[in-house]
Design an enzyme around this catalytic site. Sequence first.
Site, PDB file in Angstrom:
ATOM      1  N   SER A  97       0.746   4.600  -8.818  1.00 47.45           N
ATOM      2  CA  SER A  97       0.262   4.432  -7.443  1.00 47.45           C
ATOM      3  C   SER A  97       1.002   5.320  -6.450  1.00 47.45           C
ATOM      4  O   SER A  97       0.552   5.488  -5.320  1.00 47.45           O
ATOM      5  CB  SER A  97       0.383   2.967  -7.010  1.00 47.45           C
ATOM      6  OG  SER A  97       1.737   2.564  -6.932  1.00 47.45           O
ATOM      7  N   LYS A 118       1.383  -4.142  -0.203  1.00 46.35           N
ATOM      8  CA  LYS A 118       2.003  -2.871   0.188  1.00 46.35           C
ATOM      9  C   LYS A 118       1.853  -2.627   1.690  1.00 46.35           C
ATOM     10  O   LYS A 118       2.812  -2.221   2.370  1.00 46.35           O
ATOM     11  CB  LYS A 118       1.384  -1.729  -0.612  1.00 46.35           C
ATOM     12  CG  LYS A 118       1.788  -1.745  -2.083  1.00 46.35           C
ATOM     13  CD  LYS A 118       1.075  -0.665  -2.884  1.00 46.35           C
ATOM     14  CE  LYS A 118       1.526  -0.686  -4.340  1.00 46.35           C
ATOM     15  NZ  LYS A 118       0.823   0.314  -5.168  1.00 46.35           N
TER      16      LYS A 118
END
Length: 813
Positions: free
Chosen positions: A663, A706
């Site tokens: 990611s 996140k």
Amino acid sequence: MAISKLTTKELYNKCKYSKFKFASTAELEEKLSALGQDRALSSVEIGINIQSKGYNLFCLGPEGTGKTSLVKRVLEQEALTRKTPDDWAYIYNFEETHKPLTMRFSAGKAAEFAKDVDKLIEELSDSIPSVIESDEYKASLSIVNEKFKQKKEEYVKILQKKAKGKSVTLLHMPVGLVVAPVKNGEVLSPEAFDELPEEEKQRLMDDLNAMQQEIEETAQHLPDWEDKQRKEIYAIQEKFLKISLKNPFDEIRQKYKSNRQVGEYLKNVQKYIIENTEDFLSSGKDIPNAGGEEDMLSNIFMRMNKKDDDKFEKFRVNVIVKNEAGKGAPIVHLDHPTQGNLVGKVEKMQQHGSLLTDFTLIKSGALHQANGGFLLIDARKLLIQPFAWDSLKRALASKQIKIETPGDDAGFSSISLDPEPIPLNIKVILTGDEGLYEMLMERDPDFVDYFKVEADFATTMERNEKMEMEYAKLIGSLSKKKNIRSLNKQAVAKVIEYSSRLAGDSQKLTAHVASISDVLKEANYWAMKSKSNQIGKNHIDQAIESQLYRSGRIKQAMLEQIEKGSILLDVEGEKVGQINGLVVYNFSRLAFGRPTRITTQVRLGNGEFFDIEREIELSGPIHTKGVLILQSLLANRFAKEAPLSLSASIVFEQSYGGVDGDSASSTEYYCLLSAIANLPIKQGIGVTGSINQFGEIQPIGGVNEKIEGFFDVCKHRGLTGEQGVIIPRTNVLNLMLRDDVLEAVETGKFHIYAVDSVDDGIEILTGIKAGKLDKNGKYPADSVNGKVQKSIEHYYNRYVHFARETNGHINGR
């Protein structure tokens, strides 16, 4: 597509409670069926209805999805349509005592038969001893005894006659007839005998020897008399015993005449009693004690260890399975699947230092209780129990239940009973997670033969207007089942929104019913505390916030380290070769995100990329793959005609644990471009997203965590209105953000950008267009890509110049 600055509507999928036609969940019908589990239900139906060998079920899915309770409900409906299975019992084996035999009864009859046998034993305990007390028995016995008594008296008279004229006489002693010397009509004592003259002593000895020989010759016929007497007494006892047994046995035999095993068993019991007549008719006082002190002690211990009716114990019936007629097939959920609890066991009793057992101590296992029906077992619990998994496979393979002694498989043997196996007809349903299922598929070649059907329980379900209403019914059913307050429609809407957050998708709802149930229980607590009769949205909010607070110690500690400067992070300004990547920390009860600084350094070289995490073996394989992909993307864009003449190093700063996942590959790519072109990157923008070799941004996991993790740091430092996060456009549907994040976005203090390619992302980070390649293979000079291309050409020219000066050619061309 162009860069998108997302609105609050795209960041959170609200549930419009105004569409609900109910005021509270108390008005809703019960809905405990499994929403979104049609695929799993189809598998369960196939597994329980196909009767071929091996068609057992493995239900896989995370804990808390309600798979066990759902399967139970399906089985309960199916069980009612099926025949109630037979009862089973163990009985004494008169031929091989260590191998108890089974008896089969129609449902509900085994316990009834056992009671009838107990009554029979009670009746026999009274009727058999009464035989000895009857006048007829005593008269018959007296006739036989008198007859043989007369014979013995005749035998004694003959001997006495032969003793006449001799200086001896016959004495009746406890050991029998004894010859003794006499003189003047009196028996001589040993002392008087020794004082006689030798000649007289010799004469008396001759008479004694002669008489003793006469006794021995005549006594040869005594054993025959005693044997005949014993046989005649046994015949009388047998005759009277048969009479006393006939009516009780005929009565129970008639009642169970349709059961062949019962008839055979009663025949064997009757035969055993008759063959052991003396044991059943004799009393303790009639048994002579021929042994010494040791035998007396042994006899005492025997009487201590046995009941008065111990001789009848072996006739009792040990019912191990009893079903109620008309109740359908049994459903057993085995929570502690040890070998003994699964296939049954033979218990032992300790008496005076010894372990004793018999067929009455045979205990059934779950396979016995569920025989003819369904057995549910947690696969993980089963596998951690010694010998249990192999015992289950043997039972399924042989289609019979054999009680095994623990340790037999390991080579440890002990003397015990070997009960007759029972035929097995069962459906076994194992439950477990996907990892456990895959492990069994991979490591146990027999697994697929015994569990041919997998029921894969979904973790999420579609979210639409119809499903939201069904979910509302589920919420209402859970509140009723858990005996908690009803919810108003606003609270229901909030639970549905929370369900989407748990599902990690604004268009999905979680199937993890346990998590929803936990929130409802805690919301009920807050409602009770506020003295409210109904659960409202504010109580749901309190429950969710309370859960986060209880689990947030580590998250708070990390924020404090960032605030103190122990963890170095910039969320304002611009820096070259430095960027804020976003990572997720997963703990048992909480997952949260936080930013981490990623830095890149470039220098003259031959195209080497140093992923420092990989070099020190802190990088997982997926992260390493991401780095190699960005290396390939960079080479494809800027080094098609000439090799990359630079070296780069990339690192997650202040990362002391393992790093995995791809990611951050887009983040590392942006950082690399910044370092190559010496372009500053906005530090107020956090970045996440993986890339492919064409520069397209691919979705990642934990997008909500996140974003919120970076927002928390910015909020602590102070929101500037320039901060935000770049995410893949394909993750927009996953967004279900907190209220404080939504408020900051609404007021323009925080921004969330959705991008499709790395060109979109670098434009946001630098404020400069990425630039597109023209027909001559050049990027615009004032674009990011143009600056990167120019810098790479500069490195190449320096490399060529350096190579010519050193060895006259370029390595690798």
